[in-house]
Design a protein around this motif. Structure first.
Motif, PDB file in Angstrom:
ATOM      1  N   GLU A 119       0.494  -8.409  -2.376  1.00 27.20           N
ATOM      2  CA  GLU A 119       1.270  -8.755  -3.575  1.00 27.20           C
ATOM      3  C   GLU A 119       0.584  -8.176  -4.809  1.00 27.20           C
ATOM      4  OE1 GLU A 119       3.024 -12.446  -4.150  1.00 27.20           O
ATOM      5  OE2 GLU A 119       3.531 -12.771  -2.037  1.00 27.20           O
ATOM      6  N   GLY A 120       1.357  -7.538  -5.649  1.00 25.61           N
ATOM      7  CA  GLY A 120       0.833  -6.880  -6.839  1.00 25.61           C
ATOM      8  C   GLY A 120       0.278  -5.498  -6.580  1.00 25.61           C
ATOM      9  N   GLY A 121       0.381  -5.006  -5.351  1.00 23.78           N
ATOM     10  CA  GLY A 121      -0.213  -3.721  -5.018  1.00 23.78           C
ATOM     11  C   GLY A 121       0.755  -2.670  -4.506  1.00 23.78           C
ATOM     12  N   TRP A 122       2.054  -2.966  -4.503  1.00 25.12           N
ATOM     13  CA  TRP A 122       3.027  -1.998  -4.017  1.00 25.12           C
ATOM     14  C   TRP A 122       3.448  -1.043  -5.131  1.00 25.12           C
ATOM     15  CZ3 TRP A 122       3.424  -1.623   1.005  1.00 25.12           C
ATOM     16  CH2 TRP A 122       3.127  -2.753   1.789  1.00 25.12           C
ATOM     17  N   GLY A 123       3.527   0.233  -4.788  1.00 27.90           N
ATOM     18  CA  GLY A 123       3.966   1.219  -5.774  1.00 27.90           C
ATOM     19  C   GLY A 123       5.461   1.237  -5.967  1.00 27.90           C
ATOM     20  N   HIS A 124       6.193   0.889  -4.901  1.00 28.17           N
ATOM     21  CA  HIS A 124       7.655   0.919  -4.952  1.00 28.17           C
ATOM     22  C   HIS A 124       8.207  -0.226  -4.105  1.00 28.17           C
ATOM     23  CE1 HIS A 124       7.153   5.005  -6.491  1.00 28.17           C
ATOM     24  NE2 HIS A 124       6.352   5.213  -5.474  1.00 28.17           N
ATOM     25  N   ALA A 125       9.362  -0.747  -4.523  1.00 25.40           N
ATOM     26  CA  ALA A 125      10.142  -1.677  -3.715  1.00 25.40           C
ATOM     27  C   ALA A 125      11.521  -1.066  -3.512  1.00 25.40           C
ATOM     28  CB  ALA A 125      10.259  -3.034  -4.395  1.00 25.40           C
ATOM     29  N   LEU A 126      11.949  -1.004  -2.268  1.00 28.75           N
ATOM     30  CA  LEU A 126      13.271  -0.474  -1.919  1.00 28.75           C
ATOM     31  C   LEU A 126      14.251  -1.627  -1.720  1.00 28.75           C
ATOM     32  CD1 LEU A 126      12.722   2.366   0.731  1.00 28.75           C
ATOM     33  CD2 LEU A 126      13.994   2.556  -1.411  1.00 28.75           C
ATOM     34  N   LEU A 127      15.400  -1.532  -2.392  1.00 27.38           N
ATOM     35  CA  LEU A 127      16.504  -2.466  -2.190  1.00 27.38           C
ATOM     36  C   LEU A 127      17.746  -1.638  -1.872  1.00 27.38           C
ATOM     37  CD1 LEU A 127      15.827  -4.899  -5.183  1.00 27.38           C
ATOM     38  CD2 LEU A 127      15.590  -5.463  -2.743  1.00 27.38           C
ATOM     39  N   ALA A 128      17.749  -1.038  -0.704  1.00 25.22           N
ATOM     40  CA  ALA A 128      18.821  -0.130  -0.308  1.00 25.22           C
ATOM     41  C   ALA A 128      19.961  -0.900   0.357  1.00 25.22           C
ATOM     42  CB  ALA A 128      18.281   0.935   0.643  1.00 25.22           C
ATOM     43  N   ASP A 129      21.086  -0.209   0.546  1.00 26.89           N
ATOM     44  CA  ASP A 129      22.212  -0.741   1.325  1.00 26.89           C
ATOM     45  C   ASP A 129      22.717  -2.076   0.799  1.00 26.89           C
ATOM     46  OD1 ASP A 129      21.883   1.476   2.988  1.00 26.89           O
ATOM     47  OD2 ASP A 129      20.532   0.417   4.348  1.00 26.89           O
ATOM     48  N   GLY A 130      22.718  -2.247  -0.519  1.00 26.22           N
ATOM     49  CA  GLY A 130      23.256  -3.467  -1.111  1.00 26.22           C
ATOM     50  C   GLY A 130      22.311  -4.647  -1.130  1.00 26.22           C
ATOM     51  N   ASN A 131      21.031  -4.437  -0.806  1.00 29.10           N
ATOM     52  CA  ASN A 131      20.095  -5.562  -0.715  1.00 29.10           C
ATOM     53  C   ASN A 131      19.739  -6.189  -2.052  1.00 29.10           C
ATOM     54  OD1 ASN A 131      19.853  -5.854   2.064  1.00 29.10           O
ATOM     55  ND2 ASN A 131      18.325  -4.233   2.214  1.00 29.10           N
ATOM     56  N   ILE A 132      20.204  -5.626  -3.165  1.00 27.18           N
ATOM     57  CA  ILE A 132      20.063  -6.302  -4.450  1.00 27.18           C
ATOM     58  C   ILE A 132      20.799  -7.649  -4.424  1.00 27.18           C
ATOM     59  CG2 ILE A 132      22.073  -5.143  -5.433  1.00 27.18           C
ATOM     60  CD1 ILE A 132      18.868  -6.208  -7.312  1.00 27.18           C
ATOM     61  N   GLY A 133      21.692  -7.818  -3.457  1.00 25.17           N
ATOM     62  CA  GLY A 133      22.438  -9.073  -3.340  1.00 25.17           C
ATOM     63  C   GLY A 133      21.674 -10.202  -2.693  1.00 25.17           C
ATOM     64  N   ILE A 134      20.489  -9.923  -2.133  1.00 25.82           N
ATOM     65  CA  ILE A 134      19.703 -10.964  -1.451  1.00 25.82           C
ATOM     66  C   ILE A 134      19.433 -12.133  -2.395  1.00 25.82           C
ATOM     67  CG2 ILE A 134      17.418 -11.494  -0.487  1.00 25.82           C
ATOM     68  CD1 ILE A 134      17.373  -8.626   0.635  1.00 25.82           C
ATOM     69  N   GLY A 135      19.775 -13.327  -1.938  1.00 24.74           N
ATOM     70  CA  GLY A 135      19.542 -14.520  -2.738  1.00 24.74           C
ATOM     71  C   GLY A 135      20.618 -14.805  -3.761  1.00 24.74           C
TER      72      GLY A 135
ATOM     73  N   LEU B 215       5.487  -8.220  -7.011  1.00 19.43           N
ATOM     74  CA  LEU B 215       4.953  -7.526  -5.843  1.00 19.43           C
ATOM     75  C   LEU B 215       4.412  -6.143  -6.165  1.00 19.43           C
ATOM     76  CD1 LEU B 215       7.830  -8.439  -3.355  1.00 19.43           C
ATOM     77  CD2 LEU B 215       5.511  -9.390  -3.342  1.00 19.43           C
ATOM     78  N   LEU B 216       4.829  -5.580  -7.312  1.00 25.32           N
ATOM     79  CA  LEU B 216       4.503  -4.204  -7.662  1.00 25.32           C
ATOM     80  C   LEU B 216       3.218  -4.091  -8.466  1.00 25.32           C
ATOM     81  CD1 LEU B 216       8.056  -3.035  -8.807  1.00 25.32           C
ATOM     82  CD2 LEU B 216       6.883  -2.335  -6.710  1.00 25.32           C
ATOM     83  N   THR B 217       2.651  -2.891  -8.448  1.00 17.78           N
ATOM     84  CA  THR B 217       1.584  -2.559  -9.391  1.00 17.78           C
ATOM     85  C   THR B 217       2.165  -2.530 -10.797  1.00 17.78           C
ATOM     86  OG1 THR B 217       2.012  -0.190  -9.251  1.00 17.78           O
ATOM     87  CG2 THR B 217       0.472  -1.123  -7.641  1.00 17.78           C
ATOM     88  N   PRO B 218       1.322  -2.542 -11.843  1.00 21.02           N
ATOM     89  CA  PRO B 218       1.862  -2.512 -13.212  1.00 21.02           C
ATOM     90  C   PRO B 218       2.783  -1.333 -13.498  1.00 21.02           C
ATOM     91  CG  PRO B 218      -0.434  -3.150 -13.247  1.00 21.02           C
ATOM     92  CD  PRO B 218      -0.139  -2.756 -11.832  1.00 21.02           C
ATOM     93  N   ALA B 219       2.591  -0.212 -12.836  1.00 19.85           N
ATOM     94  CA  ALA B 219       3.446   0.963 -13.065  1.00 19.85           C
ATOM     95  C   ALA B 219       4.456   1.158 -11.940  1.00 19.85           C
ATOM     96  CB  ALA B 219       2.590   2.220 -13.206  1.00 19.85           C
ATOM     97  N   GLY B 220       4.709   0.117 -11.151  1.00 20.59           N
ATOM     98  CA  GLY B 220       5.572   0.256  -9.990  1.00 20.59           C
ATOM     99  C   GLY B 220       7.040   0.399 -10.333  1.00 20.59           C
ATOM    100  N   THR B 221       7.824   0.824  -9.342  1.00 16.81           N
ATOM    101  CA  THR B 221       9.262   1.006  -9.532  1.00 16.81           C
ATOM    102  C   THR B 221      10.049   0.303  -8.441  1.00 16.81           C
ATOM    103  OG1 THR B 221       9.575   3.026  -8.206  1.00 16.81           O
ATOM    104  CG2 THR B 221       8.785   3.314 -10.473  1.00 16.81           C
ATOM    105  N   VAL B 222      11.293  -0.024  -8.782  1.00 20.92           N
ATOM    106  CA  VAL B 222      12.273  -0.497  -7.813  1.00 20.92           C
ATOM    107  C   VAL B 222      13.326   0.588  -7.652  1.00 20.92           C
ATOM    108  CG1 VAL B 222      14.076  -2.191  -7.309  1.00 20.92           C
ATOM    109  CG2 VAL B 222      11.933  -2.934  -8.353  1.00 20.92           C
TER     110      VAL B 222
END
Length: 214
Positions: A104-120, A133-140
């Motif tokens: 946690e806090g160390g991922w460079g990128h998080a993928l939310l493909a195939d409509g997964n932005i709808g989770i929750g 979950l991302l590093t300070p310069a991380g991307t989604v």
């Protein structure tokens, strides 16, 4: 009542799965089980460091990234999806994104493909969790639902043949609603594009966002 995961698992096994609710449509589960979908490339090319594939399903993107030498972990709540992803050679955990996760806090990128932005059924909450979950310069990196103006949350269920899941809520996020949702979660919109008919975007944490990435 059959669970969502059980009906989804039938789709992974090859059955046709339908999303029922205010907008009935076939869910392309069998497509997600392929090795590649048109439009994947644009997401994959932007993953240049450790990547968390949220809702990885049967591991299409996780496996592709590992093949490129990108450290990648997939997570999914479906036991069948995790098993299929591991058969492909992906590193995958059966885990809910809102529960504790490795690195946690160390991922460079998080993928939310195939409509997964709808989770929750709450895109702001999900993106805020990704920010943690991302590093300070991380991307989604995410797929969007077309070019509408408002977040839509529907009460839906999955059906395969005579089996139907319990009802649950799922959200869709179009391009026009993205800037406000991203800002509320601590992101800026780095880029939005359309690849093979799929609207996609890259979000960067607000402290590192630039309107002109060039």
């Amino acid at each position: 009542m059959t669970t969502v995961a059980e009906v989804y698992g039938l789709g992974l096994a090859g059955d046709r799965v339908w999303l029922e609710g205010s907008r009935d449509a076939e869910l392309p589960v069998r497509d997600w089980n392929r090795d590649h979908l048109d439009g994947d490339q644009a997401l994959l090319d932007r993953c240049q460091g450790p990547t968390l594939d949220v809702g990885c399903g049967p591991g299409r993107l996780s496996t592709a990234l590992l093949g490129r030498g990108v450290p990648t972990l997939g997570i999914d709540i479906s036991r069948q999806a995790v098993a299929l992803a591991r058969l492909r050679g992906a590193a995958v955990l059966q885990r809910d994104v809102f529960r504790p996760l490795p690195r946690e806090g160390g991922w460079g990128h998080a993928l939310l493909a195939d409509g997964n932005i709808g989770i929750g059924a709450d895109p702001i909450r999900l993106l805020a969790r990704c920010r943690d979950l991302l590093t300070p310069a991380g991307t989604v990196l995410l797929d969007l639902q077309g070019t509408g103006a408002h977040v839509r949350t529907d009460r839906v269920r999955l059906r395969a043949g005579d089996l139907a899941s319990d009802w649950f809520h799922w959200s869709s996020l179009p391009t026009g609603a993205l800037p406000a949702v991203a800002a509320a979660a601590g992101f800026g919109v780095q880029d939005v594009w359309c690849s093979a008919g799929r609207w996609q975007a890259e979000l960067r944490t607000s402290d590192h966002w630039r309107r002109d990435p060039g």
